[in-house]
Design a protein around this motif. Structure first.
Motif, PDB file in Angstrom:
ATOM      1  N   PRO A  18       0.763  -1.080   0.105  1.00 23.81           N
ATOM      2  CA  PRO A  18      -0.024  -0.109  -0.033  1.00 23.81           C
ATOM      3  C   PRO A  18       1.042   1.176  -0.168  1.00 23.81           C
ATOM      4  CG  PRO A  18      -0.779  -1.546   1.549  1.00 23.81           C
ATOM      5  CD  PRO A  18       0.455  -2.005   1.233  1.00 23.81           C
ATOM      6  N   ARG A  19       0.553   2.216  -0.894  1.00 20.92           N
ATOM      7  CA  ARG A  19       1.248   3.508  -1.027  1.00 20.92           C
ATOM      8  C   ARG A  19       1.652   4.126   0.185  1.00 20.92           C
ATOM      9  NH1 ARG A  19       3.293   6.457  -4.830  1.00 20.92           N
ATOM     10  NH2 ARG A  19       2.248   5.385  -6.539  1.00 20.92           N
ATOM     11  N   SER A  20       0.403   4.087   1.061  1.00 18.59           N
ATOM     12  CA  SER A  20       0.474   4.789   2.569  1.00 18.59           C
ATOM     13  C   SER A  20       1.640   4.433   3.533  1.00 18.59           C
ATOM     14  CB  SER A  20      -0.747   4.627   3.166  1.00 18.59           C
ATOM     15  OG  SER A  20      -1.051   3.319   3.394  1.00 18.59           O
ATOM     16  N   GLU A  22       4.839   3.388   2.036  1.00 19.05           N
ATOM     17  CA  GLU A  22       5.970   3.515   1.674  1.00 19.05           C
ATOM     18  C   GLU A  22       6.881   4.545   2.262  1.00 19.05           C
ATOM     19  OE1 GLU A  22       9.072   5.490  -0.520  1.00 19.05           O
ATOM     20  OE2 GLU A  22       7.107   6.456  -0.283  1.00 19.05           O
ATOM     21  N   ALA A  58      -2.783   3.053  -5.849  1.00 18.16           N
ATOM     22  CA  ALA A  58      -2.890   3.006  -4.360  1.00 18.16           C
ATOM     23  C   ALA A  58      -1.867   1.761  -3.785  1.00 18.16           C
ATOM     24  CB  ALA A  58      -4.306   2.806  -3.683  1.00 18.16           C
TER      25      ALA A  58
END
Length: 157
Positions: A18-20, A22, A58
């Motif tokens: 999930p990008r959140s 990274e 995302a």
């Protein structure tokens, strides 16, 4: 001057993250001896003249790079970190030989047109160049590749 890596190293490919997560994962990787990271971007560049359009997602894929001797110390900790936060993420380790990164990126640098001029990398000068419209670029720290917005603005003035 970019340091040359003279020994084997690990590329760790992390997929379906999930990008959140990274930013937190990047901090964790560097705190555990990572040499560098990169996000594997999905992009579109239909005319090859300027900057690509990055397609945001995302879920991302990224790579991290470690000294060859680090796998034993990192593997289980990384697996645990990801399992606790991103159970769908996968990890692949690949042992890599040293590479000449400067030569590698040159393979992908293409000539481009800007304000009626043709910008050409020094290693791809045409056999019969029109020097009135040709700008020979030796990309580096001062000029870069010539595709940065500041270069585009300066040439158009």
């Amino acid at each position: 001057m970019t340091p040359k890596i003279k020994k084997m190293f690990w590329e760790v490919r992390i997929q379906s993250l999930p990008r959140s997560l990274e930013p937190a994962l990047t901090v964790w990787l560097f705190n555990n001896g990572c040499w560098g990271t990169q996000e594997i971007l999905d992009f579109s560049q239909p005319n090859l003249k300027y900057l690509p359009e990055i397609k945001p997602h995302a879920i991302i894929n990224m790579s991290a790079y470690f000294e060859a001797s680090k796998k034993e110390a990192i593997h289980s900790k990384l697996t645990y970190w990801l399992h606790a936060r991103a159970p769908d993420a996968t990890v692949q380790w690949e042992l890599k030989a040293p590479q000449d990164w400067l030569s590698q990126w040159k393979k992908h640098f293409k000539a481009f047109d800007l304000a009626g001029l043709k910008f050409v990398p020094a290693w791809k000068i045409p056999k019969k160049p029109d020097f009135k419209k040709l700008v020979i670029v030796e990309p580096g720290m001062a000029f870069g590749t010539g595709t940065h917005a500041t270069t585009q603005f300066a040439v158009q003035r």
